[in-house]
Enzyme design. Structure first.
Site, PDB file in Angstrom:
ATOM      1  N   GLU A  37       0.829  -1.215   0.000  1.00 22.30           N
ATOM      2  CA  GLU A  37       0.000   0.000   0.000  1.00 22.30           C
ATOM      3  C   GLU A  37       0.860   1.261   0.000  1.00 22.30           C
ATOM      4  O   GLU A  37       0.546   2.229  -0.673  1.00 22.30           O
ATOM      5  CB  GLU A  37      -0.932   0.011   1.220  1.00 22.30           C
ATOM      6  CG  GLU A  37      -2.129  -0.900   1.069  1.00 22.30           C
ATOM      7  CD  GLU A  37      -3.009  -0.528  -0.122  1.00 22.30           C
ATOM      8  OE1 GLU A  37      -3.261   0.670  -0.311  1.00 22.30           O
ATOM      9  OE2 GLU A  37      -3.407  -1.427  -0.873  1.00 22.30           O
ATOM     10  N   CYS A 192     -12.121   2.880 -15.057  1.00 28.86           N
ATOM     11  CA  CYS A 192     -12.450   4.299 -14.869  1.00 28.86           C
ATOM     12  C   CYS A 192     -11.149   5.094 -14.835  1.00 28.86           C
ATOM     13  O   CYS A 192     -10.824   5.755 -13.862  1.00 28.86           O
ATOM     14  CB  CYS A 192     -13.244   4.480 -13.574  1.00 28.86           C
ATOM     15  SG  CYS A 192     -14.099   6.060 -13.489  1.00 28.86           S
ATOM     16  N   CYS A 199     -16.279   2.902 -20.212  1.00 35.72           N
ATOM     17  CA  CYS A 199     -17.578   2.839 -19.526  1.00 35.72           C
ATOM     18  C   CYS A 199     -18.412   1.633 -19.971  1.00 35.72           C
ATOM     19  O   CYS A 199     -19.183   1.087 -19.184  1.00 35.72           O
ATOM     20  CB  CYS A 199     -18.342   4.130 -19.758  1.00 35.72           C
ATOM     21  SG  CYS A 199     -17.456   5.562 -19.115  1.00 35.72           S
ATOM     22  N   CYS A 202     -18.006  -1.154 -17.688  1.00 36.75           N
ATOM     23  CA  CYS A 202     -18.064  -0.837 -16.261  1.00 36.75           C
ATOM     24  C   CYS A 202     -19.328  -1.400 -15.612  1.00 36.75           C
ATOM     25  O   CYS A 202     -20.432  -1.210 -16.131  1.00 36.75           O
ATOM     26  CB  CYS A 202     -18.001   0.677 -16.080  1.00 36.75           C
ATOM     27  SG  CYS A 202     -18.118   1.174 -14.357  1.00 36.75           S
ATOM     28  N   CYS A 208     -24.342   5.556 -13.611  1.00 36.57           N
ATOM     29  CA  CYS A 208     -23.268   6.548 -13.499  1.00 36.57           C
ATOM     30  C   CYS A 208     -23.698   7.878 -14.127  1.00 36.57           C
ATOM     31  O   CYS A 208     -23.996   7.951 -15.316  1.00 36.57           O
ATOM     32  CB  CYS A 208     -22.006   6.037 -14.193  1.00 36.57           C
ATOM     33  SG  CYS A 208     -20.672   7.251 -14.210  1.00 36.57           S
TER      34      CYS A 208
HETATM   35  S1  SF4 Z   1     -19.388   4.336 -16.122  1.00 39.82           S
HETATM   36 FE1  SF4 Z   1     -18.829   5.914 -14.658  1.00 39.82          FE
HETATM   37  S2  SF4 Z   1     -17.748   4.835 -13.047  1.00 39.82           S
HETATM   38 FE2  SF4 Z   1     -17.825   3.472 -14.812  1.00 39.82          FE
HETATM   39  S3  SF4 Z   1     -15.928   3.816 -15.981  1.00 39.82           S
HETATM   40 FE3  SF4 Z   1     -17.479   5.186 -16.816  1.00 39.82          FE
HETATM   41  S4  SF4 Z   1     -17.234   7.095 -15.684  1.00 39.82           S
HETATM   42 FE4  SF4 Z   1     -16.195   5.500 -14.519  1.00 39.82          FE
END
Ligand code: SF4
Length: 356
Positions: A37, A192, A199, A202, A208
């Site tokens: 970390e 992200c 996205c 994601c 989002c």
């Molecule tokens: S959908 Fe939103 S949280 Fe997901 S990668 Fe895209 S900007 Fe990031």
């Protein structure tokens, strides 16, 4: 999105795509997670892995690290930058061994009292090494949350920072906190991303806000611009045959505790300084023969440093009384001591050019 749905989506992502084979994810202990970390702060996984492996080979346990010399710790850190991390790591190991009988505290609040461990790092150590619940808020998590909720304001501002922590706490699960936290960090690091968020892949895309409004690139909001000040420094590369004169930096401040070149704020001050040193190592007859090398800029987080190096080749046989502050270092063995990155680069260039 309800916190339970948010957690479910993130945990599913972990099962399918989360990173599970990183070196610090094997034989998980507080010690191994903590070192990773600290190394991962401001540094990417791919860069950290070889440093981490070397570090674990040299210091396999907390006790090994606690009894090491600061020089040895800094040497293994050379090139990773942000050297206060290494100094605090060393100090922290000694505090745990000497004041906690070698036992890691069992709460996030106690972990935060240790040198170099902030709130997010404490949460990561606690959750990743034990699976117990604890929220984290590193740079990757901040980016995901700022975009997902379209949080206005620079995250370094205390109001925004506080708001982000409240959200991180609210979303943090009671079970599988280690997998959830790992997945949030992975999501920020792999999908992200700062420049090109992916996205479509994601797990949070359906709710989002930044994605819905096409504003991903505006979040997190940038820090209000402030021009970095520029400082000047003159470095002396005093060379005698295949050796170079190095000086230990004070233990606090820039490059604290590392070996570096004698330096001053200007070439005049540097000459004065070398005259002071001359009784020990340099003949004043050599001083007029300094050769100016190409200047370069090194940028720290708070300022730029414009560096003018001077090469001074002396024929004297090197002799230094107190090797703890000043030493002649073999140019072929620069990797054996802790040197600031730009100094190491400069000396390697010099060594390369004198090899031929
Ligand atoms: S959908 Fe939103 S949280 Fe997901 S990668 Fe895209 S900007 Fe990031």
């Amino acid at each position: 999105m309800d916190p339970k749905d948010f957690q479910r989506a993130v945990l599913n992502f972990y099962q399918q795509h989360g990173r599970k084979n990183l070196p610090w994810q094997q034989d998980k202990t507080h010690y191994r997670v903590w070192v990773s970390e600290i190394m991962l702060q401001q540094t990417q996984v791919a860069t950290v892995i070889p440093y981490y492996k070397r570090f674990m080979t040299k210091f396999p346990t907390l006790e090994d690290l606690a009894k090491a010399s600061q020089d040895d710790v800094l040497t293994l850190w050379t090139g990773l930058g942000y050297y206060s991390r290494a100094r605090n790591l060393h100090k922290c190991a000694q505090v745990i061994v000497n004041e906690h009988n070698g036992r890691w505290p069992d709460t996030v609040v106690e972990l935060e009292q240790l040198p170099g461990i902030g709130r997010s790092t404490a949460g990561a150590i606690h959750s990743l090494s034990t699976g117990k619940p604890a929220a984290i808020l590193d740079g990757n998590v901040k980016r995901v949350l700022c975009r997902f909720y379209q949080i206005e304001g620079w995250p370094g501002q205390s109001k925004v920072h506080k708001e982000l922590w409240q959200i991180a706490e609210k979303l943090s699960p009671e079970q599988r906190a280690d997998e959830y936290n790992q997945a949030m960090m992975d999501l920020g690091a792999t999908l992200c991303t700062r420049r090109n968020p992916d996205c479509e892949q994601c797990p949070l895309v359906s709710h989002c806000k930044a994605y819905q409004q096409g504003t991903q690139h505006q979040y997190p909001n940038s820090k209000p611009k402030a021009n970095k000040p520029v400082r000047q420094a003159a470095f002396a590369i005093v060379q005698s045959q295949n050796k170079v004169l190095l000086e230990k930096r004070p233990s606090t401040g820039i490059w604290g505790g590392l070996w570096s070149l004698p330096q001053a704020e200007s070439s005049q001050l540097l000459s004065d300084y070398l005259i002071q040193l001359s009784a020990a190592v340099v003949s004043t007859d050599d001083l007029p023969h300094q050769q100016a090398l190409s200047p370069f800029r090194h940028t720290f987080s708070h300022f730029h440093l414009d560096i003018q190096p001077y090469l001074l080749v002396t024929k004297q046989s090197p002799q230094v009384m107190d090797e703890s502050q000043l030493r002649w270092q073999d140019l072929a063995k620069l990797d054996q001591i802790g040197l600031p990155g730009p100094v190491l680069k400069l000396l390697k260039q010099l060594n390369g050019s004198t090899d031929h």
